[in-house]
Scaffold this active site. Structure first.
Site, PDB file in Angstrom:
ATOM      1  N   GLY A 451      43.817  41.872 -19.345  1.00 19.92           N
ATOM      2  CA  GLY A 451      44.395  41.447 -18.074  1.00 19.92           C
ATOM      3  C   GLY A 451      43.350  40.903 -17.121  1.00 19.92           C
ATOM      4  N   GLY A 493      32.067  42.732 -20.608  1.00 18.95           N
ATOM      5  CA  GLY A 493      32.756  41.840 -21.536  1.00 18.95           C
ATOM      6  C   GLY A 493      32.253  40.410 -21.460  1.00 18.95           C
ATOM      7  N   LYS A 568      38.672  31.927  -9.278  1.00 22.13           N
ATOM      8  CA  LYS A 568      40.026  32.471  -9.176  1.00 22.13           C
ATOM      9  C   LYS A 568      40.144  33.812  -9.919  1.00 22.13           C
ATOM     10  CE  LYS A 568      44.747  30.817  -9.328  1.00 22.13           C
ATOM     11  NZ  LYS A 568      45.587  29.639  -9.576  1.00 22.13           N
ATOM     12  N   GLN A 573      39.679  40.052  -9.841  1.00 18.75           N
ATOM     13  CA  GLN A 573      38.986  41.263 -10.275  1.00 18.75           C
ATOM     14  C   GLN A 573      38.526  42.084  -9.071  1.00 18.75           C
ATOM     15  OE1 GLN A 573      38.020  42.394 -13.804  1.00 18.75           O
ATOM     16  NE2 GLN A 573      40.003  41.441 -13.585  1.00 18.75           N
ATOM     17  N   GLY A 637      28.624  41.592 -14.493  1.00 19.76           N
ATOM     18  CA  GLY A 637      30.014  42.018 -14.650  1.00 19.76           C
ATOM     19  C   GLY A 637      30.664  42.315 -13.306  1.00 19.76           C
ATOM     20  N   GLU A 640      34.266  46.336 -12.475  1.00 19.13           N
ATOM     21  CA  GLU A 640      34.310  47.673 -11.891  1.00 19.13           C
ATOM     22  C   GLU A 640      33.687  47.800 -10.509  1.00 19.13           C
ATOM     23  OE1 GLU A 640      34.152  50.658 -15.580  1.00 19.13           O
ATOM     24  OE2 GLU A 640      33.074  48.806 -15.890  1.00 19.13           O
TER      25      GLU A 640
HETATM   26 MO1  MOS Z   1      35.972  50.691 -18.008  1.00 18.56          MO
HETATM   27  S1  MOS Z   1      36.158  52.702 -17.452  1.00 18.56           S
HETATM   28  O1  MOS Z   1      34.355  50.625 -18.500  1.00 18.56           O
HETATM   29  O2  MOS Z   1      37.030  50.502 -19.302  1.00 18.56           O
END
Ligand code: MOS
Length: 677
Positions: A451, A493, A568, A573, A637, A640
């Site tokens: 997602g 990722g 976008k 995120q 990244g 998070e």
């Molecule tokens: Mo996230 S807790 O690194 O999937």
């Protein structure tokens, strides 16, 4: 870019794990332990087997074979010991979901219950120092003399913050369809954040060679860590399919997810800070108390941010863990950094108030030259620039620092700030790029798009490398048959898969036909540096003097995360992460049932997450940060960092509004009213 799969998603055509058809499909439903500790005396599947459509009952009475050494939640039916309430102790397979569920209620399980202990306390006699904390850091670190630093400080703070059990609640519940092929290979449609690691774990668990399993996860409806590692539904589906000789589907209910798909450990965190008269830290100590299960050790890295954030002559970080009769905690949305930064950034605000220094300036004053814990230089660090830019956009300089003096009708008004950080990790990945006969390009990598927009951003990275329009790049992901790729987790990722995609496309440009990349060497040979993304978050709150309700009309984040590959997708995120932080600050909480074990919150009616009406004024901005020490995209990244620090900014604003410091999340109306009266 718009999401490539946007149309199929909003029209309902995107296929999720539970939606794959299979010839002769059957359905499994789990039976869960009613006790928190003890032994299963007997499982009687007889009454269930007499019900319509029932094909099999699985349990420890006839343990299905698993490989040696399987542990934790995946070791289904291998032992009679019960480790926690809600643990899977049996399962029914039937010709329909309804028949399986009805029959599961008819399975008779007799227990020998024992005395359970499910309560985390900072003085628990079972607390110990784990060897390492996740993913592989020393539990305790430090330099200098903390006691001396505190003794000589002009201002000190000694505070304890607590955070509750938290649960990820992805829109798509965990589900799996498992099929055994004629050649003995297992095909699994799973809801998972990484098909390569899921394949490897399932193969190891079931005693198969790695190429004996194929995992497909083309669309995943969120994970946030709860799908970061293989969950019991996949093992159960495979075992059940073998038992009945037909494909099996399992779709966990929302309630079951609270028991068997992981959660964030509750934390008790003690912070001791000292500062000299000028506001420079003389000591910083961060001790985190957390829980794990009796099954396996999961040690969250809660105190890690204190090793990254601020310059201090004396630093101590420590983690203590206790093994309770609870489910094993797991990955959840910036594990470690998120609860750790809540406590650290709240304590820093307390220090700013005690010292009479502006909280933005206090952070600027304590900006380190190198990473405090390791002494390593940062590849790039623009925390101060984020704080300055955020302060400018938020009009922070016009703020009156006095707490509890602004009121608009029933609403007390306040503002707060906190810093954010999250590591910029990267893992080895493979990718293949091919020139197709029609002149377009095929790029393949076993990445997972949960997602975040991975499919889209990797298409863009490939197109940029090849120098063609994104429409000419066709990206395949979400299948372990594609080139091996690491999990969509740890905010790594794009950095990991993207490096492999760039290298494969570069190779294709040289070769003219095909490029194959494996970034193991490149990742291993990267210079030894501290790589972290940073940000600053500013919150404005309104606290009702009547009901204690907290509203957040404005939440502003400014981030420095290297090169932003797609504006976008990145904005979504950041906004998503910040909204999760808002949920953590105000609503999210799972209470443990001390009497019976297990959790009291078990669905979205009880476990509240922010709705659109709660998140009306969330703004995300970023600085263009140039960093050559990361990856070919120059990106850090962003999955998070948006959640890190948010809860502290809101908590600090609640203090500014009310004059009360509530050191226990979430900041519910009851706690606000209790503090005020
Ligand atoms: Mo996230 S807790 O690194 O999937």
């Amino acid at each position: 870019m718009n999401r490539i799969e946007g149309r199929v998603k909003v029209t309902g055509l995107a296929t999720y794990a539970a939606e794959y058809p299979a010839e002769g499909l059957t359905h499994a439903y789990a039976v869960q332990s009613r006790i928190a500790k003890g032994r299963v005396k007997r499982v009687d599947g007889g009454p269930a087997l007499e019900l319509p459509g029932v094909l099999a009952v699985l349990s420890c009475e006839d343990p299905p074979p698993l490989a040696e050494g399987v542990e934790g939640e995946l070791a289904l039916f291998q032992s009679r010991e019960v480790a926690y309430r809600g643990q899977i102790v049996a399962a029914v397979v039937a010709d329909s979901y309804e028949n399986a569920r009805a029959a599961a209620a008819a399975v008779r399980v007799e227990y020998d219950p024992g005395d359970h202990d499910v309560t985390l306390r900072a003085d628990h006699p079972g607390l110990y120092k784990p060897e390492v904390v996740n993913p592989n850091f020393p539990a305790d670190t430090g330099h200098g003399d903390v006691e001396a630093g505190l003794a000589e400080a002009a201002t000190t703070v000694d505070v304890t913050y607590t955070t509750p059990v938290l649960h990820n609640n992805p829109m798509e519940p965990h589900a799996c369809v498992a099929l055994w092929e004629k050649d003995g290979r297992l095909l699994v449609y799973d809801s998972i954040q990484g098909t390569t690691s899921d394949r490897d774990t399932l193969a190891k668990t079931l005693g198969l060679p790695p190429d004996g399993v194929r995992v497909v996860a083309r669309h995943v409806g969120g994970g946030f860590g709860s799908k970061g590692s293989t969950r019991p539904q996949a093992v159960l589906a495979a075992l059940a399919a073998r038992a009945v000789g037909r494909p099996v589907k399992i779709a966990l209910t929302r309630q079951q997810m609270f028991d068997v798909t992981g959660y964030r450990t509750p934390t008790i965190q003690r912070l001791r800070l000292g500062a000299d008269a000028g506001g420079r830290l003389t000591a910083l100590e961060h001790v985190a108390y957390e829980q794990s299960s009796t099954l396996v050790e999961f040690a969250e890295q809660t105190a890690l941010p204190a090793r990254v954030m601020y310059a201090t002559p004396a630093l101590r970080t420590a983690h203590r863990l206790v093994r309770l009769d609870v489910a094993t905690p797991s990955w959840m949305r910036a594990p470690g950094e998120c609860p750790g930064m809540y406590a650290l950034e709240s304590a820093l605000d307390e220090l700013a108030c005690a010292a009479g220094i502006d909280p933005v300036e206090l952070r600027v004053l304590n900006e380190p030259d190198t990473e405090p814990g390791s002494g390593l230089p940062f590849s790039s660090r623009h925390l101060v620039a984020c704080l300055r830019e955020g302060a400018r956009r938020f009009d922070w300089d016009a703020r009156d620092p006095r707490p509890g003096i602004r009121r608009m009708g029933e609403w007390l008004v306040g503002t707060g700030v906190a810093a954010s950080t999250y590591p910029a990790y990267r893992s080895p990945s493979k990718a293949v790029a091919t020139l197709r006969d029609d002149g377009d390009f095929l790029v393949q990598v076993a990445a997972a798009d949960i997602g975040t927009g991975a499919r889209t951003v990797l298409t863009r990275i490939a197109a940029d490398t090849l120098g063609v329009a994104p429409q000419r790049v066709h990206l395949e992901l979400g299948d372990s048959a594609l080139p091996d790729a690491p999990v969509a987790g740890g905010s790594m990722g794009t950095a990991s898969w993207g490096t492999a995609v760039v290298r494969a496309c570069e190779e294709l440009l040289r070769d003219g036909k095909e490029g194959r990349a494996d970034t193991t060497e490149e990742v291993r040979n990267a210079a030894k540096l501290a790589r972290q993304a940073f940000g600053a978050q500013f919150a404005e709150v309104r606290v009702s003097a009547v009901t204690g309700e907290v509203r957040v009309p404005r939440l502003l984040g400014v981030f420095a995360c290297g090169h932003i590959v797609d504006a976008k997708l990145a904005r979504s995120q950041f906004l998503g992460g910040m909204t999760m932080g808002l949920g953590m600050a105000l609503m999210e909480e799972t209470l443990t049932d001390a009497e019976f074990g297990g959790f009291l919150h078990r669905d979205l009616a009880q476990y509240h997450v922010p709705a659109c009406a709660d998140a009306t004024g969330v703004e995300a901005h970023w600085l263009e940060e140039h960093d050559d020490e990361l990856n070919p995209m120059g990106s850090k990244g962003i999955g998070e960092i948006g959640i890190v620090g948010t809860a502290a900014a809101i908590g600090n604003a609640v203090h500014h509004a009310t004059g009360h410091r509530i050191r226990d999340l979430p900041l519910t109306p009851a706690k606000i009213l209790m503090a005020r009266f």
